[in-house]
Each structure stands twice: as structure tokens, then as C-alpha cells.
Design a protein around this motif. Structure first.
Motif, PDB file in Angstrom:
ATOM      1  N   LYS A  39       0.836  -1.193   0.000  1.00 15.00           N
ATOM      2  CA  LYS A  39       0.000   0.000   0.000  1.00 15.00           C
ATOM      3  C   LYS A  39       0.877   1.251   0.000  1.00 15.00           C
ATOM      4  N   ILE A  40       0.578   2.141  -0.914  1.00 13.39           N
ATOM      5  CA  ILE A  40       1.320   3.398  -0.996  1.00 13.39           C
ATOM      6  C   ILE A  40       0.322   4.546  -0.907  1.00 13.39           C
ATOM      7  N   GLU A  41       0.499   5.387   0.078  1.00 11.45           N
ATOM      8  CA  GLU A  41      -0.399   6.524   0.257  1.00 11.45           C
ATOM      9  C   GLU A  41       0.007   7.654  -0.681  1.00 11.45           C
ATOM     10  N   PRO A  42      -0.956   8.304  -1.318  1.00  7.65           N
ATOM     11  CA  PRO A  42      -0.620   9.422  -2.212  1.00  7.65           C
ATOM     12  C   PRO A  42      -0.155  10.635  -1.424  1.00  7.65           C
ATOM     13  N   PRO A  43       0.537  11.567  -2.085  1.00  9.87           N
ATOM     14  CA  PRO A  43       0.974  12.777  -1.390  1.00  9.87           C
ATOM     15  C   PRO A  43      -0.223  13.667  -1.033  1.00  9.87           C
ATOM     16  N   VAL A  82       2.754  20.867 -21.853  1.00  7.49           N
ATOM     17  CA  VAL A  82       2.161  21.026 -20.523  1.00  7.49           C
ATOM     18  C   VAL A  82       3.023  21.976 -19.714  1.00  7.49           C
ATOM     19  N   GLU A  83       2.370  22.854 -18.937  1.00  2.00           N
ATOM     20  CA  GLU A  83       3.093  23.772 -18.068  1.00  2.00           C
ATOM     21  C   GLU A  83       2.431  23.810 -16.694  1.00  2.00           C
ATOM     22  N   GLY A  84       3.119  24.470 -15.735  1.00  2.00           N
ATOM     23  CA  GLY A  84       2.491  24.690 -14.448  1.00  2.00           C
ATOM     24  C   GLY A  84       3.196  24.049 -13.272  1.00  2.00           C
ATOM     25  N   LYS A  85       2.491  24.057 -12.135  1.00  2.00           N
ATOM     26  CA  LYS A  85       2.988  23.450 -10.904  1.00  2.00           C
ATOM     27  C   LYS A  85       2.855  21.928 -10.982  1.00  2.00           C
ATOM     28  N   PRO A  86       3.556  21.196 -10.106  1.00  2.00           N
ATOM     29  CA  PRO A  86       3.621  19.732 -10.235  1.00  2.00           C
ATOM     30  C   PRO A  86       2.269  19.026 -10.348  1.00  2.00           C
ATOM     31  N   TYR A  87       1.395  19.189  -9.361  1.00  2.00           N
ATOM     32  CA  TYR A  87       0.115  18.475  -9.406  1.00  2.00           C
ATOM     33  C   TYR A  87      -0.726  18.967 -10.573  1.00  2.00           C
ATOM     34  N   GLU A  88      -0.713  20.266 -10.806  1.00  2.00           N
ATOM     35  CA  GLU A  88      -1.494  20.840 -11.895  1.00  2.00           C
ATOM     36  C   GLU A  88      -1.061  20.279 -13.241  1.00  2.00           C
ATOM     37  N   ARG A  89       0.238  20.263 -13.505  1.00  2.00           N
ATOM     38  CA  ARG A  89       0.683  19.768 -14.812  1.00  2.00           C
ATOM     39  C   ARG A  89       0.449  18.266 -14.937  1.00  2.00           C
ATOM     40  N   GLY A  90       0.512  17.540 -13.807  1.00  2.00           N
ATOM     41  CA  GLY A  90       0.200  16.117 -13.862  1.00  2.00           C
ATOM     42  C   GLY A  90      -1.251  15.872 -14.219  1.00  2.00           C
ATOM     43  N   VAL A  91      -2.166  16.598 -13.570  1.00  2.00           N
ATOM     44  CA  VAL A  91      -3.597  16.458 -13.858  1.00  2.00           C
ATOM     45  C   VAL A  91      -3.881  16.820 -15.316  1.00  2.00           C
ATOM     46  N   ASN A 138       9.661   7.171  -0.536  1.00  2.00           N
ATOM     47  CA  ASN A 138      10.675   7.931   0.199  1.00  2.00           C
ATOM     48  C   ASN A 138      11.862   8.311  -0.681  1.00  2.00           C
ATOM     49  N   GLN A 139      11.946   7.685  -1.872  1.00  2.00           N
ATOM     50  CA  GLN A 139      13.078   7.918  -2.762  1.00  2.00           C
ATOM     51  C   GLN A 139      12.730   8.872  -3.911  1.00  2.00           C
ATOM     52  N   VAL A 140      11.490   9.325  -3.955  1.00  2.00           N
ATOM     53  CA  VAL A 140      11.029  10.176  -5.054  1.00  2.00           C
ATOM     54  C   VAL A 140      10.749  11.575  -4.526  1.00  2.00           C
ATOM     55  N   LYS A 141      11.213  12.590  -5.243  1.00  2.00           N
ATOM     56  CA  LYS A 141      10.990  13.977  -4.848  1.00  2.00           C
ATOM     57  C   LYS A 141       9.497  14.265  -4.713  1.00  2.00           C
ATOM     58  N   GLU A 142       9.156  15.109  -3.759  1.00  2.00           N
ATOM     59  CA  GLU A 142       7.748  15.483  -3.555  1.00  2.00           C
ATOM     60  C   GLU A 142       7.155  16.057  -4.831  1.00  2.00           C
ATOM     61  N   GLU A 143       7.942  16.835  -5.553  1.00  2.37           N
ATOM     62  CA  GLU A 143       7.479  17.423  -6.812  1.00  2.37           C
ATOM     63  C   GLU A 143       7.010  16.348  -7.784  1.00  2.37           C
ATOM     64  N   TYR A 144       7.798  15.282  -7.910  1.00  6.35           N
ATOM     65  CA  TYR A 144       7.463  14.246  -8.883  1.00  6.35           C
ATOM     66  C   TYR A 144       6.344  13.337  -8.383  1.00  6.35           C
ATOM     67  N   LYS A 145       6.274  13.142  -7.064  1.00  3.08           N
ATOM     68  CA  LYS A 145       5.133  12.380  -6.530  1.00  3.08           C
ATOM     69  C   LYS A 145       3.823  13.118  -6.816  1.00  3.08           C
TER      70      LYS A 145
END
Length: 558
Positions: A39-43, A82-91, A138-145
Motif C-alpha cells: 500500500k502506498i499513500e498518495p501525497p 504542458v506547463e504549471g505546478k507539479p500536481y497541476e501539470r500532472g492532472v 521515500n526515494q522520489v521527490k515530492e514534486e514528482y510524486k
């Protein structure tokens, strides 16, 4: 039976039942443990306003959403800005490419089912990967998560038995590393190289690579050329696929390029930062070689990898070589560089595992073939670079059969790519493999298309490189028949052994398949003949030669 014997028997039976009960409890506890670990909890995302955004469909080949857009090119390539902040550009990425995200997971899952037909073992693999990747977040940057979590909103619900959308998309970013680790004894090899200064016409700085990562034919059908303008760092482009935010081949606005090549590695004990996310971080935040080395050194990896980094700022390329324990840099101190699947740096080249890789794999052979072709291309050009990437021959032009791992072009590439960092130009191959035309993108022009609202072709047609003439030959048509035969055999069908050989007569593996089919047809004498013929051809690896020799011994050959 005496009363004493009955008592002893009853006690033994009771003991066995107790032992079995304990084993079942242990297995149940292990299962619960693995389930919990998987189980992996999302950010935590504080601003989820992007969830409400909707794309506008101009046509079935062009969508836009605010300043972001998605286009299906006439070349068959998919193009994304795609541009923007991490979660925004991911969505936004997910909303624009939803069909690709879901289709790629279909392709990936279908390939896994082919490789592992058993439902039980596939479920076991799920928990194994969950255990293996237990520390991945724990090994992935918060930005990329956050970005991956945003993309995962577009994932299909039908694979919930594997995990949540976020779990699955995050784990897919480690698929290259896990596949690399699990098939370390039989690496499929990528090849990359670069020229500059007097080795290039007009002193152009040119880098080319084949990305030979094969997960079935359909996986490569939906190549996505992504242009990302993050809210921090450099804008960059990568060749990728739906749902994947890492980088395997790319260039940024500063003229820094990154391509990755697998090296021999041991089976790691657990997860670390996926190679593709290390490459992505270099693309986004490095403007020169020194900065790229610093980023690579700051990340723990669990497989061994080479990063060929080209830099317009430095006017050269180096290979950053990294193992789970160490980092070293190969600087050729000349006007060209070659990277296959073995290390070349002062320290890591001495590793016993690397020496074994050089001696037993196809890596050194391909490396020498690139050297031969670069010696002929004394003033290299983009066109000559593409010709080298398309080369199917062996050393000194030998006919080693189409599809041989010792060839630079193994006819399995997900993509081939060529960069001119000084000009911010990049050429990407179109299907099939690197045989179709290469289309060119100008990064400066593409990034100026921010806010595009109407459909248009964004490739620079003046730089188009035509398709390979190999596709018009009888040899190529026979190769396609050979691939069809291989698939029929994998599906449990029967193919006449002599037909297999006739479809690719210079390729050792054609004779191996013919021998295997003769065994299935209960014709051991024929099998021996085919296996002996295979040993006269250019065999890709020491391991494969040994496998053929073992088959010969089994059936009485020598």
C-alpha cells in the motif's frame, strides 16, 4: 494396531496438524504483511482546483486546456505541451492524454499476461513488486510524486486488483529498473554516441541514440513527444509514453541532453530512485555537465546505469556512470563519445561485473561497430548519425542476420533520437522502429506555441529525414515473416523449421528456433543439424552460445 502405537500415531498426527497450522498462520501473516507493504499513500495536495479543469476538443486529433495542448501529428507521433505546478501539470497531462494513459496500461498488462500466463503468479508478482518497492515513495521527490499523482487521476479503474491508480503509475516508473535487474544476464542493449568539433561537419555538436526497450509491439505504437514547461527549472522535451513522467531521452532549453543506457547490475535488495526520475531531474535542473553530475550524485539508485549527458554550454558530452554504491565519469578527452552497455570510467570500468559484461555480452561488439562507422563518417552529420543508428550489419559490414543483438539496430527500438544541442533541434524516429522517417522539432519554436488553440503541424518539415530504404528490400519482408513465425511459435503454433531458417538465414536465432521446432516435431537428428548451424553464426552472447551447446549435448550432438 496396539493401543501404544495408536497413541503414538495420534500424537504424530496432532503434531503434524499443529505444524501445518503454524505454517498456514505464518503464510497468512506474510500475506497480510506484503499487502500492507504494497500500500502506498498518495501525497497530500492542498490545491486541487486543477481537478475541475476540462479539455476542449477541437478535433479528434487536437485538444487544448488553458495554455496546454495535445496533438496527433500526421507522422503518427503524439505531441504534448504542458506547463504549471507539479500536481497541476500532472492532472492536465492526464486529462489531455487520458486515452494514451489507459491504452499503455492495457498494452503493459497484456504483455505481462503473455510473459506470466498464471493468474496466481501474476498476483504473487504484484506483492513481490510491492515488497520490492516498499520504500519507493521515500526515494522520489515530492514534486514528482505530486505530478505522478496528478497523472494517475486519468488511469483506468479496471486494474484496481493490482493497486490504486497512484500505486500503479508510481510503480511503473520503476519498471525499467526492475526489468533491468531481473534480466541482468540477458540485457537488451541500447547504443548512443556523439560527435563535435573536427569530427562533425561545420563543428556541429550531434548526439544520437537507439532506445531498445521492448515491451511488445503495441507499446511503441503510441510514442508521446512531451514538451514540459515546469514552474521551476528548465523547459525540456522527452520521448515518452502515456502516464510516464520520467525521462529516457530528452533535451532542455539550455541545450543539455540526457540518454540512459543500462549496465550490468546485481539483483538489488530494495527500491531507490528510479533511473528515469534521476534523468528527469537532470533535464529539468541541470544547465551543464557539472550540475548534471551533482544531481546524479545526490540520488541513490538500485541498478547500474550510464547517463550520456551532452551540454551545449560545455560543447562536449560525457558519460555519468552510476552503481548503487558509486559514481564515476567517463570523459573521452576527444571529439567523439560512444556508450553501449558497459562502463568506461577509470574506476567503474575495473569492476569484475563490468569485465564480465564486456567479455560475455553484445555490448563491446556494438561499441566497436560504432567506432568503425564513425571512422568512416569523419565529418559527421545528422543524416550520417541516423544511418549509423539504422545499421543492421556486424563488424566490418558482416551479415549477422536482422534482429541480432550485436547490431546497432536490432529492429526492436521504442525510438531513436538525434539532438543538435547548439541549435536546440531534435529528430525523432517514426514507426517502425527507426526505419520510418525522422521528424524534427525546434525547441525554441515549440515552446513559443504556449496557448495554442488551433490544430497545426509543429514539426519542422525542412529538416525531414526520409524513411530507410531497407524497408523496400526482400530481406526486410523476410524479416517481418520471421517475426510472425516467432509470434506463432510463442502462441503455441507449429512452423516448418526450414521456413524459419529461410526467413532469416544469417541469424543464429533462426536456427535455434528451427532446432527447437524440430524437437517439438520429434525429429532430433534435424534439431542437431540446426543447432550445429547456429553455432557457425554470429551469436550475441556467451550465455546463448552455452545454451545452444547444452541443447546439442542433450540430443547427442557435439
Amino acid at each position: 494396531m496396539s493401543k501404544a502405537n495408536k497413541t503414538i500415531g495420534w500424537r504424530i498426527g496432532r503434531t503434524l496438524l499443529i505444524i501445518m497450522g503454524i505454517l498456514l498462520l505464518l503464510l497468512l501473516a506474510l500475506f497480510i504483511y506484503l499487502v500492507q507493504l504494497s500500500k502506498i499513500e498518495p501525497p497530500t495536495i492542498t490545491d486541487r482546483s486543477a481537478d475541475q479543469l476540462q479539455r476542449t476538443e477541437v478535433s479528434d486529433s487536437f485538444y487544448y486546456l488553458n495554455n496546454n495542448w495535445f496533438h496527433v501529428s500526421r507522422s503518427g507521433l503524439y505531441e504534448l505541451y504542458v506547463e504549471g505546478k507539479p500536481y497541476e501539470r500532472g492532472v492536465i497531462n492526464g486529462k489531455l492524454t487520458k486515452e494514451l494513459v489507459q491504452r499503455q496500461e492495457d498494452h503493459f498488462s497484456a504483455q505481462i499476461e503473455k510473459m506470466i500466463p498464471s493468474t496466481f503468479y501474476r498476483h504473487f508478482l504484484k506483492y513481490f513488486i510491492g515488497f520490492f518497492n516498499r520504500d519507493l515513495p521515500n526515494q522520489v521527490k515530492e514534486e514528482y510524486k505530486a505530478e505522478i499523482y496528478g497523472v494517475s487521476q486519468a488511469a483506468s479503474e479496471k486494474y484496481g486488483y493490482i493497486g490504486t491508480p497512484y500505486q500503479r503509475i508510481l510503480n511503473y516508473h520503476a519498471a525499467h529498473d526492475i526489468g533491468h535487474a531481473l534480466q541482468t544476464m540477458a540485457l537488451v542493449g541500447c547504443t548512443s554516441f556523439g560527435t563535435w568539433g573536427s569530427h562533425s561537419r561545420d563543428s556541429s555538436f550531434i548526439i544520437g541514440r537507439n532506445f531498445d526497450f521492448y515491451v511488445g509491439d503495441r507499446f511503441a505504437d503510441d510514442k508521446l513527444i512531451a514538451f514540459i514547461k515546469p514552474d521551476s527549472g528548465y523547459g525540456f522535451m522527452t520521448v515518452t509514453w502515456g502516464g510516464f513522467t520520467g525521462a529516457v531521452s530528452g533535451m532542455n532549453e539550455a541545450g543539455l541532453t540526457v540518454t540512459i543506457n543500462a549496465a550490468k547490475t546485481d539483483l538489488p535488495p530494495g527500491s531507490a530512485t528510479p533511473v528515469s526520475l534521476v534523468a528527469r531531474e537532470i533535464l529539468q535542473y541541470a544547465g551543464n555537465i557539472k550540475e548534471a553530475i551533482a544531481i546524479a550524485g545526490s540520488r541513490k539508485m538500485f541498478v547500474s546505469e550510464s547517463f550520456l549527458v551532452g551540454s551545449a554550454a560545455d560543447q562536449k558530452a560525457v558519460v555519468i556512470e552510476k552503481t548503487p554504491e558509486a559514481l564515476d565519469v567517463y570523459d573521452p578527452n576527444q571529439n567523439y563519445i560512444i556508450c553501449a552497455n558497459h562502463f568506461q570510467s577509470p574506476e567503474l570500468s575495473k569492476l569484475p561485473s563490468n569485465q564480465e559484461q564486456i567479455a560475455e555480452s553484445a555490448s563491446a561488439y556494438r561499441y566497436k561497430r560504432v567506432q568503425e562507422l564513425l571512422a568512416q563518417a569523419k565529418e559527421n552529420t545528422v543524416e550520417q548519425t541516423i544511418n549509423i543508428l539504422r545499421d543492421t550489419r556486424g563488424q566490418q559490414g558482416a551479415d549477422i542476420g536482422l534482429g541480432n543483438e550485436k547490431a546497432i539496430n536490432q529492429l526492436i527500438a521504442h525510438h531513436a533520437i538525434v539532438f543538435e544541442p547548439n541549435k536546440r533541434l531534435v529528430w525523432v524516429s517514426t514507426a517502425p522502429w527507426q526505419e520510418g522517417q525522422f521528424v524534427c522539432y525546434d525547441l525554441k519554436k515549440v515552446f513559443s506555441l504556449r496557448g495554442l488553440k488551433e490544430e497545426r503541424e509543429i514539426v519542422d518539415s525542412s529538416y525531414l529525414i526520409p524513411a530507410d530504404t531497407l524497408m523496400q528490400t526482400a530481406e526486410f519482408k523476410r524479416f517481418l515473416q520471421f517475426r510472425a513465425f516467432k509470434q506463432r511459435i510463442l502462441d503455441g503454433g507449429i512452423v516448418a523449421p526450414d521456413s524459419i531458417v529461410a526467413s532469416n538465414p544469417s541469424y543464429y536465432h533462426a536456427y535455434v528456433l528451427a532446432g527447437d521446432m524440430a524437437v517439438q516435431l520429434k525429429k532430433p537428428a534435424e534439431a542437431i543439424r540446426y543447432y550445429r548451424q547456429a553455432l557457425t553464426k554470429e551469436i550475441a552472447t556467451v550465455q546463448e552460445r552455452k545454451s545452444i551447446e547444452d541443447k546439442l549435448k542433450k540430443f547427442g550432438g557435439n
